[in-house]
Write a protein that holds these residues in place. Sequence first.
Motif, PDB file in Angstrom:
ATOM      1  N   THR A 106     -37.737  33.034  20.842  1.00 45.38           N
ATOM      2  CA  THR A 106     -36.308  32.762  20.964  1.00 45.38           C
ATOM      3  C   THR A 106     -35.833  33.100  22.367  1.00 45.38           C
ATOM      4  O   THR A 106     -36.457  33.892  23.081  1.00 45.38           O
ATOM      5  CB  THR A 106     -35.488  33.574  19.956  1.00 45.38           C
ATOM      6  OG1 THR A 106     -35.562  34.957  20.291  1.00 45.38           O
ATOM      7  CG2 THR A 106     -35.975  33.353  18.533  1.00 45.38           C
ATOM      8  N   THR A 149     -33.050  31.128   8.296  1.00 45.36           N
ATOM      9  CA  THR A 149     -31.860  30.636   8.978  1.00 45.36           C
ATOM     10  C   THR A 149     -30.758  30.402   7.942  1.00 45.36           C
ATOM     11  O   THR A 149     -30.993  30.443   6.741  1.00 45.36           O
ATOM     12  CB  THR A 149     -32.150  29.312   9.697  1.00 45.36           C
ATOM     13  OG1 THR A 149     -32.619  28.361   8.727  1.00 45.36           O
ATOM     14  CG2 THR A 149     -33.197  29.481  10.781  1.00 45.36           C
ATOM     15  N   ILE A 168     -28.747  32.829  14.833  1.00 42.05           N
ATOM     16  CA  ILE A 168     -29.977  33.619  14.886  1.00 42.05           C
ATOM     17  C   ILE A 168     -29.810  34.817  15.822  1.00 42.05           C
ATOM     18  O   ILE A 168     -30.462  35.850  15.635  1.00 42.05           O
ATOM     19  CB  ILE A 168     -31.185  32.754  15.281  1.00 42.05           C
ATOM     20  CG1 ILE A 168     -31.004  32.109  16.654  1.00 42.05           C
ATOM     21  CG2 ILE A 168     -31.439  31.695  14.221  1.00 42.05           C
ATOM     22  CD1 ILE A 168     -32.244  31.357  17.135  1.00 42.05           C
ATOM     23  N   ILE A 185     -37.927  34.493  12.370  1.00 43.45           N
ATOM     24  CA  ILE A 185     -36.852  33.692  11.782  1.00 43.45           C
ATOM     25  C   ILE A 185     -37.447  32.358  11.337  1.00 43.45           C
ATOM     26  O   ILE A 185     -38.029  31.630  12.144  1.00 43.45           O
ATOM     27  CB  ILE A 185     -35.724  33.477  12.795  1.00 43.45           C
ATOM     28  CG1 ILE A 185     -35.201  34.835  13.292  1.00 43.45           C
ATOM     29  CG2 ILE A 185     -34.584  32.667  12.181  1.00 43.45           C
ATOM     30  CD1 ILE A 185     -34.333  34.758  14.527  1.00 43.45           C
ATOM     31  N   ASN A 187     -37.142  28.586   9.401  1.00 38.87           N
ATOM     32  CA  ASN A 187     -36.254  27.508   8.958  1.00 38.87           C
ATOM     33  C   ASN A 187     -36.128  27.558   7.435  1.00 38.87           C
ATOM     34  O   ASN A 187     -37.132  27.490   6.727  1.00 38.87           O
ATOM     35  CB  ASN A 187     -36.798  26.139   9.378  1.00 38.87           C
ATOM     36  CG  ASN A 187     -36.681  25.889  10.862  1.00 38.87           C
ATOM     37  OD1 ASN A 187     -35.946  26.575  11.575  1.00 38.87           O
ATOM     38  ND2 ASN A 187     -37.413  24.900  11.351  1.00 38.87           N
ATOM     39  N   ARG A 219     -39.136  32.187  16.277  1.00 37.79           N
ATOM     40  CA  ARG A 219     -38.687  31.292  15.212  1.00 37.79           C
ATOM     41  C   ARG A 219     -39.847  30.390  14.833  1.00 37.79           C
ATOM     42  O   ARG A 219     -40.551  29.870  15.710  1.00 37.79           O
ATOM     43  CB  ARG A 219     -37.500  30.456  15.674  1.00 37.79           C
ATOM     44  CG  ARG A 219     -36.954  29.526  14.586  1.00 37.79           C
ATOM     45  CD  ARG A 219     -35.649  28.913  15.000  1.00 37.79           C
ATOM     46  NE  ARG A 219     -35.113  28.025  13.975  1.00 37.79           N
ATOM     47  CZ  ARG A 219     -33.889  27.485  14.029  1.00 37.79           C
ATOM     48  NH1 ARG A 219     -33.100  27.751  15.064  1.00 37.79           N
ATOM     49  NH2 ARG A 219     -33.472  26.705  13.060  1.00 37.79           N
TER      50      ARG A 219
END
Length: 459
Positions: A106, A149, A168, A185, A187, A219
């Motif tokens: 990220t 998310t 996020i 993180i 989806n 992510r």
Amino acid sequence: MSTRTRVLVLVLSLVWFNASAVAASANRLQRWISVLTDPDLEGRATGYGAAAAAAAIESELKALKLEPAGESGFDVTSPVVWKMSAEAMFSLGTMTVAPTIEFDVTSFSDSGTASGIPVFVGYGISAPALGYDDYRDLDVRGRIVVMMTGTPGFLAPLGPQNAQLPTIESKAATALAHGAVAAVIVNDPAGYGDGEGQRADELFAPKPAAALAGIVTVRTSKRAFTRAASGFDLAAAQQEIERSKTPQSTTLETPIQLKVEVTREWTDAVSLVARVPGTSGPPLLLMAHYDGLARGAYEGDGPYVGADDNASGVAVVLEVAARLAAKPSATHTVYLIFHDAEELGLMGATRTAYFLRSRGIVGNVVNLDMVGRLGGEGLKVFAQPPRCESVAARFPMATQCHDVLDSHSDHVPYARLGYDVVSLSTGKGVDYHRASDVPEKLNFRGMMTVADLLEGMAR
């Protein structure tokens, strides 16, 4: 000369004057679009050609004899990260996850390493005031947390005070506040997939940003996580949260290893703030972002010039400035604001909003972001219903009212500080963030119509 002749001369003079005013307006808009879309400005990207674009805008503000209202002259400066690169290794159990394809670092990740058995913390939200806390009765100090998310559907609508919860960045900050050293993180299954209304289960290249010091964050796609964490049903956990309206946090069995090394380069993003002399009354802030995209951040061959996004908004605000400078308003004290680093995450607007509030300059905000493609669908208005209705009453074409936070543009930091905001746009088209966003596709007559609307709001 007879009375009838005098009337005819007067009418013809007015027609000539109006035609001349329209021609002058069109010339000013075309001149500014030409200046701002010069390929030598390198897309007006922060750290690249943005400084040259700011210098050109400041020169115009001085030519119009507008008053500096920034921190130093016209300028409000924000240090921002303009370049970022990362090297990373990420494994889920026995599976090594592929960077950029199955996971990405990220934009706000710190450098560091982490390994161990992770804790699933649902949506990663801690909002006791809303009756929901994924971290309730959990000790994640020194641990890796895994989160989805999005946000529980039963918490909607979140309202302006809690609008940041689904981001996020907010989720990672919450994990850090609870002592986690790393966050993965994923989806969420309901939001990402091949179904109607779902987003593609893909990753998004991180925009440069400062580190959230103390936590490593990546992510990953739903597909990659589901394949590796075979003993845990992510979709079932999400469904149970929605059904029971309670968190489903738990320790996972799949060990995680993370190693991230991030390199960042900093520069100064400069917002320009000017006051129209001779104007009086409650403050009205007219704004647009002038920064664009650097090579690699847009699609298509050739240079990016960002004619609609957002040279169009800057040109219209400058056109209104020229009109108000020639004939000041006695209804509002008018401020003009041109932000940098919008494309990096509203960085310039965030800094400038706090600066203006500290100076007591609080009032109505009108933000322009892509107003160069006015057509039959009319104008998108992002505002609270009463404000949208007032805009619709002024605008001769159809308007579409949307929630103020449905557009991620420079009005958002002002809304969160309590400003009464409206953001105007003719919408994203097929050329959005593409090299094909060129001046030849702009509707200059439509831009003049938007300028008329803004001038009317100022008067």
